[in-house]
Design an enzyme around this catalytic site. Sequence first.
Site, PDB file in Angstrom:
ATOM      1  N   CYS A  12       0.854  -1.185   0.000  1.00 15.54           N
ATOM      2  CA  CYS A  12       0.000   0.000   0.000  1.00 15.54           C
ATOM      3  C   CYS A  12       0.891   1.236   0.000  1.00 15.54           C
ATOM      4  O   CYS A  12       2.085   1.131   0.265  1.00 15.54           O
ATOM      5  CB  CYS A  12      -0.950   0.007   1.195  1.00 15.54           C
ATOM      6  SG  CYS A  12      -0.137   0.245   2.791  1.00 15.54           S
ATOM      7  N   HIS A 581     -20.518 -24.596   3.236  1.00 15.54           N
ATOM      8  CA  HIS A 581     -21.205 -23.616   4.070  1.00 15.54           C
ATOM      9  C   HIS A 581     -22.284 -22.887   3.277  1.00 15.54           C
ATOM     10  O   HIS A 581     -22.100 -22.535   2.120  1.00 15.54           O
ATOM     11  CB  HIS A 581     -20.252 -22.618   4.733  1.00 15.54           C
ATOM     12  CG  HIS A 581     -19.070 -22.210   3.930  1.00 15.54           C
ATOM     13  ND1 HIS A 581     -18.016 -23.055   3.678  1.00 15.54           N
ATOM     14  CD2 HIS A 581     -18.756 -21.043   3.331  1.00 15.54           C
ATOM     15  CE1 HIS A 581     -17.103 -22.430   2.964  1.00 15.54           C
ATOM     16  NE2 HIS A 581     -17.532 -21.210   2.724  1.00 15.54           N
TER      17      HIS A 581
END
Length: 667
Positions: A12, A581
């Site tokens: 970043c 899931h």
Amino acid sequence: MAKFDIIAATGCPTGIAHTFMAKEALEKAAAERGLTIKVETHGQVGVENELTKSEIAGAKAVVVAADKDVQAERFAGKPMVSVGVSKALSVEAAGKLIDRALAAKGDDTVAAAADVEDEVEEKESIGHVIYKHLMNGVSHMLVFVVAGGVLTAISFLWGITSFDSTAADYNSFAAMLKIIGGIAMNLMVPVLSAYIAESIGKRPALVPGFVAGMIAIQGLPVNADTGMIDAGGAGVGFGFLGGIVGGFLAGYVILLLEKVFSKIPASLNGLKAIFLYPLCSTAIVGLVMLGISGPMAAINQGMMDFLQSLGNSGPVILGLAIGCMCAFDMGGPVNKAAYATGTFLLGTALEAGVGTETYNFGTNFMAAVSAACIVPPLITTFAVVVGKKYFSQEDHDAGIVNLILGCTHITEGAIPFMTKNIWPVMPIMMLGSSIASILTIFFNVHDPAPHGGFLVLPVVENGPLWVLAILIGAVVGGILFVAFKKYDFEKNQKAAPVAKPVEAPKAAAVEAPKAEAADFVKVENVFVAEDFASRDEALSFVSNQAVKAGIASDADAVMNAFLAREAEGTTGMMEGFAIPHAKSDAITEAAVIVVKDESGVTGWDTMDGAPVNVAIALLIPGAQAGTTHLKILSKVAEALMDEDFRATVKGSTDAAEIAKTINARLV
């Protein structure tokens, strides 16, 4: 030499928080999928965990999550996905990136085709490419601004004019600090320009980039008497904007020259690098920069006038703009735009000198930006302390750590809280930051240091009022955050009893708190002797059992949720395990159902190609998709890394033992 399934590079602009948050998310997401990964980070201390040529060659796919140059050309020819670092800050988002990177090699069982198309679109986005080049320059520039600004600010401790040998408060040491700080600050624009250029044209672009930045500082020199161009004359600089324009110009001029000189024999590559590129690029870039100095100076002055007009409109309008920008994406592009503007104005302020209108505006603006960046993490700290019961232990611990991050001007610690509930958490953060910015401007606070948070309080004018402004913003935001979490908690509490069986109400009333606290797996929801012909048959069995157990209201909706997740990427792991899931509004209670098939379920894609013997199925209400879901999934994935856990669950035929073993890892 170790080989890795996935390699990644993160970076970043500041290299402080996002870089390492993305690294952690990618590592956890890879572990969930049974994959090995190595993540190279490009932080402020440089490149860490650097990838070797052999590791790059042996990897199956590459994930680049960066807003700065990470030399992605090293990965040419590899299946790769390239996005901004903000797209990899959660485990779920990082997992999708890994799936898409693997899908790029044609493995259509890993990711949906739509995701692959998205990858191509993001990878080729002009906006992201420009932003990445710009942030490469900003990331290199910031350290000069921080060092120069803080040293200059420290010199003021001996007196506002202590650097002036004719002043009564003169101090030679303070004067030296002021000189060093001033030199560092003066390098701000040349470094910005050079490393924007370097991101585009690599090392050859550094020379014209530095030259473009220097021209941006001084402008076109003109003799005051003759009105003609004169090397000994004076010019009007066009600063920060000029550095940006010069950086992009220098980078793309190098790319143009590479094409022009491409037919020169390879034996003369040394001549190109040491003579042709620096000479031609510097001449071209220099002439263009001098030629546009007049218009650029006018644009630069126009921007300054606009910012001044916002200030003249009163603290509310300017503070609201600063606060909303800083808290909007917490370290992302909008936040960096506000911070970069603040550092530019600070550099101009320090150059103008103490007591000038430019100095007062620039240091006041910087103080407002710093306040807005400090507030979001402190909001989370206040909230997890005052409203502790409404937060998970993980969130509580993160909120406490954010006290340190916030006090040192690191905003990114608040990101995990915002990503779980963008609405209304983002507006709450923006409101708190805006209040702090508005009060900072109203209290006439002046901060001559661009970073450091409360560490630079000794050099902040009206420092106690600055702290008060920040605390007011943090408390107001914290109260609102707690109110939201209380509402969300009570809503989930009211919804939970719907899933309870009708029979034996007294027993259910006693057992419910214990089940909500830890027992996601109930003994009656563990099936140890099943025989499934396919993955879909196993998932259909789980869906129907969920309805019978009162966990869900619609088996078809649960089944569709399972299949939708499998379409995104297989949940088959390794050594016979799968973690399917389903997230659906038809599911009324977070729960886990376990099914075992000793013969193995075939047709369920797994990381090692083995059939699935144990499926640990997670059923999550739609409202808990970003909270309970991630908590259970991460804990199950972590448990599967434990050999003893796998052996117990896979080898036991006792439903009670299996339920106890899994529940122990979900606490």
